[in-house]
Design a protein around this motif. Sequence first.
Motif, PDB file in Angstrom:
ATOM      1  N   GLY A 157       0.814  -1.217   0.000  1.00  0.00           N
ATOM      2  CA  GLY A 157       0.000   0.000   0.000  1.00  0.00           C
ATOM      3  C   GLY A 157       0.840   1.256   0.000  1.00  0.00           C
ATOM      4  N   ILE A 158       1.931   1.233   0.745  1.00  0.00           N
ATOM      5  CA  ILE A 158       2.843   2.381   0.770  1.00  0.00           C
ATOM      6  C   ILE A 158       3.458   2.586  -0.609  1.00  0.00           C
ATOM      7  N   LEU A 159       3.842   1.499  -1.269  1.00  0.00           N
ATOM      8  CA  LEU A 159       4.395   1.597  -2.619  1.00  0.00           C
ATOM      9  C   LEU A 159       3.370   2.143  -3.609  1.00  0.00           C
ATOM     10  N   LEU A 160       2.114   1.748  -3.463  1.00  0.00           N
ATOM     11  CA  LEU A 160       1.070   2.269  -4.341  1.00  0.00           C
ATOM     12  C   LEU A 160       0.891   3.773  -4.150  1.00  0.00           C
ATOM     13  N   GLY A 161       0.965   4.239  -2.915  1.00  0.00           N
ATOM     14  CA  GLY A 161       0.868   5.673  -2.652  1.00  0.00           C
ATOM     15  C   GLY A 161       2.021   6.443  -3.280  1.00  0.00           C
ATOM     16  N   ILE A 162       3.221   5.887  -3.193  1.00  0.00           N
ATOM     17  CA  ILE A 162       4.384   6.536  -3.804  1.00  0.00           C
ATOM     18  C   ILE A 162       4.233   6.585  -5.318  1.00  0.00           C
ATOM     19  N   GLU A 163       3.712   5.516  -5.904  1.00  0.00           N
ATOM     20  CA  GLU A 163       3.501   5.507  -7.354  1.00  0.00           C
ATOM     21  C   GLU A 163       2.461   6.540  -7.775  1.00  0.00           C
ATOM     22  N   LEU A 164       1.416   6.732  -6.972  1.00  0.00           N
ATOM     23  CA  LEU A 164       0.438   7.779  -7.280  1.00  0.00           C
ATOM     24  C   LEU A 164       1.081   9.161  -7.252  1.00  0.00           C
ATOM     25  N   MET A 165       1.954   9.388  -6.277  1.00  0.00           N
ATOM     26  CA  MET A 165       2.636  10.679  -6.206  1.00  0.00           C
ATOM     27  C   MET A 165       3.551  10.884  -7.413  1.00  0.00           C
ATOM     28  N   LEU A 166       4.249   9.845  -7.839  1.00  0.00           N
ATOM     29  CA  LEU A 166       5.103   9.966  -9.018  1.00  0.00           C
ATOM     30  C   LEU A 166       4.285  10.219 -10.280  1.00  0.00           C
ATOM     31  N   ASN A 167       3.110   9.610 -10.375  1.00  0.00           N
ATOM     32  CA  ASN A 167       2.246   9.869 -11.527  1.00  0.00           C
ATOM     33  C   ASN A 167       1.726  11.301 -11.533  1.00  0.00           C
ATOM     34  N   ALA A 168       1.487  11.870 -10.366  1.00  0.00           N
ATOM     35  CA  ALA A 168       1.084  13.274 -10.301  1.00  0.00           C
ATOM     36  C   ALA A 168       2.209  14.186 -10.799  1.00  0.00           C
TER      37      ALA A 168
ATOM     38  N   LEU B 285      10.690  20.056 -25.327  1.00  0.00           N
ATOM     39  CA  LEU B 285      10.129  18.761 -24.954  1.00  0.00           C
ATOM     40  C   LEU B 285      10.753  18.233 -23.662  1.00  0.00           C
ATOM     41  N   SER B 286      11.370  19.122 -22.902  1.00  0.00           N
ATOM     42  CA  SER B 286      12.084  18.665 -21.706  1.00  0.00           C
ATOM     43  C   SER B 286      11.143  18.071 -20.664  1.00  0.00           C
ATOM     44  N   GLY B 287       9.908  18.562 -20.572  1.00  0.00           N
ATOM     45  CA  GLY B 287       8.961  17.998 -19.610  1.00  0.00           C
ATOM     46  C   GLY B 287       8.637  16.549 -19.909  1.00  0.00           C
ATOM     47  N   GLN B 288       8.474  16.226 -21.175  1.00  0.00           N
ATOM     48  CA  GLN B 288       8.193  14.843 -21.546  1.00  0.00           C
ATOM     49  C   GLN B 288       9.406  13.952 -21.334  1.00  0.00           C
ATOM     50  N   LEU B 289      10.590  14.488 -21.560  1.00  0.00           N
ATOM     51  CA  LEU B 289      11.802  13.701 -21.308  1.00  0.00           C
ATOM     52  C   LEU B 289      11.994  13.446 -19.819  1.00  0.00           C
ATOM     53  N   PHE B 290      11.724  14.458 -18.996  1.00  0.00           N
ATOM     54  CA  PHE B 290      11.795  14.253 -17.546  1.00  0.00           C
ATOM     55  C   PHE B 290      10.754  13.245 -17.086  1.00  0.00           C
ATOM     56  N   ALA B 291       9.552  13.285 -17.672  1.00  0.00           N
ATOM     57  CA  ALA B 291       8.516  12.317 -17.313  1.00  0.00           C
ATOM     58  C   ALA B 291       8.954  10.902 -17.654  1.00  0.00           C
ATOM     59  N   LEU B 292       9.585  10.735 -18.803  1.00  0.00           N
ATOM     60  CA  LEU B 292      10.109   9.422 -19.178  1.00  0.00           C
ATOM     61  C   LEU B 292      11.181   8.965 -18.187  1.00  0.00           C
ATOM     62  N   PHE B 293      12.048   9.877 -17.760  1.00  0.00           N
ATOM     63  CA  PHE B 293      13.072   9.557 -16.774  1.00  0.00           C
ATOM     64  C   PHE B 293      12.439   9.157 -15.441  1.00  0.00           C
ATOM     65  N   VAL B 294      11.385   9.866 -15.027  1.00  0.00           N
ATOM     66  CA  VAL B 294      10.690   9.528 -13.779  1.00  0.00           C
ATOM     67  C   VAL B 294      10.065   8.139 -13.867  1.00  0.00           C
ATOM     68  N   MET B 295       9.521   7.783 -15.031  1.00  0.00           N
ATOM     69  CA  MET B 295       8.937   6.439 -15.195  1.00  0.00           C
ATOM     70  C   MET B 295       9.994   5.347 -15.080  1.00  0.00           C
TER      71      MET B 295
ATOM     72  N   VAL C 253      12.854   5.571 -13.412  1.00  0.00           N
ATOM     73  CA  VAL C 253      13.263   5.520 -12.005  1.00  0.00           C
ATOM     74  C   VAL C 253      12.185   4.842 -11.161  1.00  0.00           C
ATOM     75  N   ALA C 254      10.911   5.105 -11.453  1.00  0.00           N
ATOM     76  CA  ALA C 254       9.820   4.480 -10.701  1.00  0.00           C
ATOM     77  C   ALA C 254       9.802   2.970 -10.913  1.00  0.00           C
ATOM     78  N   ALA C 255      10.068   2.527 -12.130  1.00  0.00           N
ATOM     79  CA  ALA C 255      10.116   1.089 -12.390  1.00  0.00           C
ATOM     80  C   ALA C 255      11.263   0.429 -11.622  1.00  0.00           C
ATOM     81  N   ALA C 256      12.413   1.085 -11.596  1.00  0.00           N
ATOM     82  CA  ALA C 256      13.538   0.549 -10.832  1.00  0.00           C
ATOM     83  C   ALA C 256      13.230   0.551  -9.334  1.00  0.00           C
ATOM     84  N   GLU C 257      12.576   1.599  -8.870  1.00  0.00           N
ATOM     85  CA  GLU C 257      12.227   1.695  -7.447  1.00  0.00           C
ATOM     86  C   GLU C 257      11.266   0.588  -7.050  1.00  0.00           C
ATOM     87  N   VAL C 258      10.275   0.312  -7.871  1.00  0.00           N
ATOM     88  CA  VAL C 258       9.317  -0.753  -7.565  1.00  0.00           C
ATOM     89  C   VAL C 258      10.003  -2.108  -7.559  1.00  0.00           C
TER      90      VAL C 258
END
Length: 103
Positions: free
Chosen positions: A32-43, A59-69, A71-76
């Motif tokens: 559940g804690i991991l799901l909450g963190i993933e929701l925050m990363l999606n925001a 297009l830097s915002g989209q590139l940063f979003a891809l980088f966040v995804m 990192v989120a996959a590695a974190e999970v």
Amino acid sequence: MSAISIYHYLIVAAILFSTGLAVAITKRHFVGILLGIELMLNAVNLNLVAFSRYDSDRLSGQLFALFVMVVAAAEVTVALAIVLRVYGHFKTVDPDKLDELKR
């Protein structure tokens, strides 16, 4: 009917982040804690893509979003491996019952 402005994206992202924060704080198990963190990363991703949409020169915002995804996959992956090891050793995933980790 009016067009969707950046404020609509920001309000949805704020609601999503607040929900994720509430879930991460109130849940009593690691998943559940991991799901909450993933929701925050999606925001955060929603904010990055919204800002990138309204600044069409960059297009830097989209590139940063891809980088966040990425990192989120590695974190999970790492977090779920840790949860499996903790469950194998303590036979529980309740963070309150893991008193041996506090020493």
